[in-house]
Design a protein around this motif. Structure first.
Motif, short mmCIF file in Angstrom:
data_model
loop_
_atom_site.label_atom_id
_atom_site.label_comp_id
_atom_site.label_asym_id
_atom_site.label_seq_id
_atom_site.Cartn_x
_atom_site.Cartn_y
_atom_site.Cartn_z
N LEU A 1 0.94 5.95 -23.18
CA LEU A 1 0.68 4.93 -23.89
C LEU A 1 -0.41 3.79 -23.48
O LEU A 1 -0.60 3.00 -24.34
CB LEU A 1 2.17 3.89 -24.13
N GLY A 2 -0.94 4.14 -22.46
CA GLY A 2 -1.85 3.04 -21.96
C GLY A 2 -1.63 1.84 -21.35
O GLY A 2 -2.26 0.94 -21.36
N VAL A 3 -0.10 1.83 -21.14
CA VAL A 3 0.45 0.67 -20.33
C VAL A 3 -0.08 0.43 -18.94
O VAL A 3 -0.26 -0.58 -18.88
CB VAL A 3 2.03 0.82 -20.39
N ARG A 4 -0.32 1.62 -18.42
CA ARG A 4 -1.23 1.56 -17.10
C ARG A 4 -2.46 2.35 -17.33
O ARG A 4 -2.41 3.50 -17.74
CB ARG A 4 0.06 2.17 -16.15
N SER A 5 -3.23 1.56 -16.96
CA SER A 5 -4.73 2.14 -17.12
C SER A 5 -5.58 1.71 -16.05
O SER A 5 -5.25 0.83 -15.07
CB SER A 5 -5.28 1.71 -18.51
N GLY A 6 -7.10 2.26 -15.71
CA GLY A 6 -7.69 1.94 -14.77
C GLY A 6 -7.28 2.24 -13.42
O GLY A 6 -6.41 3.15 -13.09
N PRO A 7 -7.34 1.33 -12.26
CA PRO A 7 -6.88 1.68 -11.16
C PRO A 7 -5.35 1.70 -11.06
O PRO A 7 -4.79 2.39 -10.19
CB PRO A 7 -7.33 0.25 -10.20
N ASP A 8 -4.57 1.07 -11.89
CA ASP A 8 -3.27 1.20 -11.89
C ASP A 8 -2.58 2.58 -12.27
O ASP A 8 -1.77 2.90 -11.81
CB ASP A 8 -2.56 -0.10 -12.99
N ALA A 9 -3.52 3.19 -13.05
CA ALA A 9 -3.21 4.39 -13.57
C ALA A 9 -3.24 5.62 -12.27
O ALA A 9 -2.44 6.56 -12.05
CB ALA A 9 -4.23 5.08 -14.60
N TRP A 10 -4.33 5.30 -11.50
CA TRP A 10 -4.61 6.13 -10.33
C TRP A 10 -3.55 5.74 -9.19
O TRP A 10 -3.11 6.66 -8.66
CB TRP A 10 -6.09 5.90 -9.85
N THR A 11 -3.08 4.54 -9.25
CA THR A 11 -2.05 4.40 -8.49
C THR A 11 -0.56 4.95 -8.68
O THR A 11 0.04 5.56 -7.89
CB THR A 11 -1.69 2.88 -8.00
N ALA A 12 -0.30 4.85 -10.08
CA ALA A 12 0.84 5.62 -10.71
C ALA A 12 0.56 7.17 -10.24
O ALA A 12 1.74 7.80 -9.77
CB ALA A 12 0.81 5.68 -12.04
N LEU A 13 -0.41 7.87 -10.34
CA LEU A 13 -0.67 9.25 -9.92
C LEU A 13 -0.40 9.46 -8.58
O LEU A 13 0.22 10.46 -8.15
CB LEU A 13 -1.90 9.62 -10.55
N ALA A 14 -1.01 8.62 -7.49
CA ALA A 14 -0.85 8.75 -6.20
C ALA A 14 0.64 8.63 -5.73
O ALA A 14 1.10 9.46 -4.79
CB ALA A 14 -1.49 7.67 -5.46
N THR A 15 1.40 7.62 -6.47
CA THR A 15 2.79 7.50 -6.32
C THR A 15 3.70 8.66 -6.59
O THR A 15 4.42 9.10 -6.13
CB THR A 15 3.48 6.17 -7.07
N GLN A 16 3.35 9.27 -7.77
CA GLN A 16 4.02 10.74 -8.22
C GLN A 16 3.81 11.59 -7.16
O GLN A 16 4.65 12.37 -6.83
CB GLN A 16 3.38 10.95 -9.74
N LEU A 17 2.51 11.87 -6.56
CA LEU A 17 2.16 12.96 -5.89
C LEU A 17 2.77 12.73 -4.48
O LEU A 17 3.45 13.46 -3.65
CB LEU A 17 0.68 12.80 -5.59
N ALA A 18 2.85 11.32 -4.11
CA ALA A 18 3.78 11.08 -2.74
C ALA A 18 5.13 11.32 -2.81
O ALA A 18 5.66 12.00 -2.00
CB ALA A 18 3.38 9.51 -2.40
N TRP A 19 5.74 11.08 -3.93
CA TRP A 19 7.10 11.20 -4.23
C TRP A 19 7.34 12.74 -4.19
O TRP A 19 8.51 13.45 -3.70
CB TRP A 19 7.75 10.58 -5.33
N THR A 20 6.52 13.59 -4.94
CA THR A 20 6.65 14.88 -5.28
C THR A 20 6.62 15.67 -3.74
O THR A 20 7.31 16.53 -3.32
CB THR A 20 5.27 15.52 -5.99
N ALA A 21 5.66 15.18 -3.04
CA ALA A 21 5.57 15.83 -1.42
C ALA A 21 6.78 15.60 -0.70
O ALA A 21 7.36 16.54 0.08
CB ALA A 21 4.34 15.18 -1.13
N ALA A 22 7.23 14.21 -0.90
CA ALA A 22 8.54 13.99 0.07
C ALA A 22 9.66 14.49 -0.37
O ALA A 22 10.28 15.11 0.52
CB ALA A 22 8.74 12.36 -0.05
N LEU A 23 9.84 14.84 -1.88
CA LEU A 23 11.14 15.61 -2.10
C LEU A 23 11.04 16.93 -1.77
O LEU A 23 11.92 17.63 -1.39
CB LEU A 23 11.30 15.40 -3.53
N PHE A 24 9.79 17.58 -2.20
CA PHE A 24 9.71 19.16 -1.41
C PHE A 24 9.87 19.26 -0.12
O PHE A 24 10.63 20.24 0.21
CB PHE A 24 8.31 19.59 -2.02
N ALA A 25 9.56 18.18 0.64
CA ALA A 25 9.73 18.41 2.26
C ALA A 25 11.10 18.29 2.34
O ALA A 25 11.83 19.03 3.26
CB ALA A 25 8.99 17.32 2.91
N ALA A 26 11.82 17.24 1.75
CA ALA A 26 13.25 17.11 1.91
C ALA A 26 14.25 18.36 1.43
O ALA A 26 14.93 18.74 2.25
CB ALA A 26 13.77 15.84 1.30
#
Length: 326
Positions: free
Chosen positions: A284-309
């Motif tokens: 939707l474009g609710v998160r864009s620019g640096p906020d969008a990259w922060t959102a992707l980084a958060t998703q990646l971090a949670w994905t790695a953590a859950l796979f490790a768990a």
């Protein structure tokens, strides 16, 4: 270890006598033939046993398997059962229209609610309906059933990484559901109402990456929940509670922006928004620019953590595993 033969096999459910197939010379260098028993041991799905006097492993076989280019090709469940996908699509569309009507009544004459326009809210509904089947938002218990039935013992005999094997299986399932049920839902909504779309090529790329991470994050969580079957025979109850929490916390029932501020802040510290809400907000474009990259980084971090768990939980669960029977 015997090599699995690469040949054309069709397993017909309902037949309880073994079907013997002998491949051409050289197709199977170790095992000259294979018996396919379409019996009831694994839900009429069949068991492969090498019959040259050496037992390699028995495993469930799909009802129909074919070979293309010398390699076994197996269709994902969505493609193997197109009529089931069709009726699932119809059900999805019906309830999607109902959800859209509820959101429209929420807006009334107001142009915006919590920063969402009517068009954004309709797009959000379309996206969440699109991803129900692909992301298994109503629950997934395949691994749970495999553990309870003892079939996990057979799975562990295969020369592969157990977690990655299930990840690949779910990826194929999700892709099939996305194509057969997800994309048509989006087209139906686009015909009924004007929708919002990602802005430019960058928006599409960010959304695609986010959707991939959302699926992976959600799968790791579902795998963790299914691992409860190693500790309790009532893992289905654990799953039902987990799926209810998932549906509410990932933003499926309504956008997380509609939640009270304190609840949004609490959910921001959990992996659940990364499993759906983040991807739709990027669309939707609710998160864009640096906020969008922060959102992707958060998703990646949670994905790695859950796979490790999930890997740690799996190893601990396998220490408790006992499979009886022959």
């Amino acid at each position: 270890m015997l090599a699995i033969q690469k040949s054309l096999r069709f397993i017909q459910p309902g037949r309880h006598e073994p079907t013997l197939h002998t491949p051409p010379f050289g197709a199977c260098p170790v095992a000259p033939s294979t018996a396919i028993f379409p019996g009831p041991w694994f839900g009429n799905s069949g068991v492969e046993v090498f019959i040259d006097g050496t037992y390699d492993r028995a495993r469930p076989a799909p009802e129909y398997r074919a070979v293309s280019g010398g390699r076994a090709a197996q269709l994902p469940p969505g493609f193997a059962y197109p009529q089931a996908a069709l009726w699932g699509l119809i059900t999805n569309a019906f309830f999607g229209v109902l959800r859209a009507a509820v959101l429209l009544s929420l807006f009334g004459a107001r142009p915006q609610v919590a920063g969402y326009t009517v068009q954004d809210a309709l797009t959000y509904t379309a996206m969440t309906q699109l991803l129900i089947a692909a992301f298994s938002l109503f629950g997934w218990s395949e691994l749970m059933r495999t553990i309870h039935r003892g079939e996990v013992g057979t799975e562990l005999l295969r020369p592969h990484h157990f977690l990655l094997f299930w990840t690949a299986q779910d990826a194929g399932r999700a892709a099939g559901q996305f194509v057969l049920r997800g994309v048509p839902i989006l087209l139906i909504f686009a015909l009924l109402w004007p929708l919002s779309w990602p802005q430019g090529a960058g928006g599409w790329v960010l959304t695609a990456v986010s959707l991939l991470l959302a699926w992976a994050c959600g799968f790791a969580f579902r795998f963790l929940v299914n691992c409860a079957a190693f500790w309790t025979p009532d893992a289905v109850g654990v799953g039902r509670f987990a799926w209810a929490v998932l549906g509410l916390s990932c933003g499926f029932l309504m956008p997380l922006a509609f939640f009270p501020g304190w609840l949004r802040d609490a959910l921001a510290w959990t992996p659940f928004p990364s499993m759906l809400n983040t991807s739709v907000e990027l669309w939707l474009g609710v998160r864009s620019g640096p906020d969008a990259w922060t959102a992707l980084a958060t998703q990646l971090a949670w994905t790695a953590a859950l796979f490790a768990a999930a890997e740690v939980t799996l190893r601990r669960g396998l220490r408790r595993l006992e499979v009886a029977g022959g």
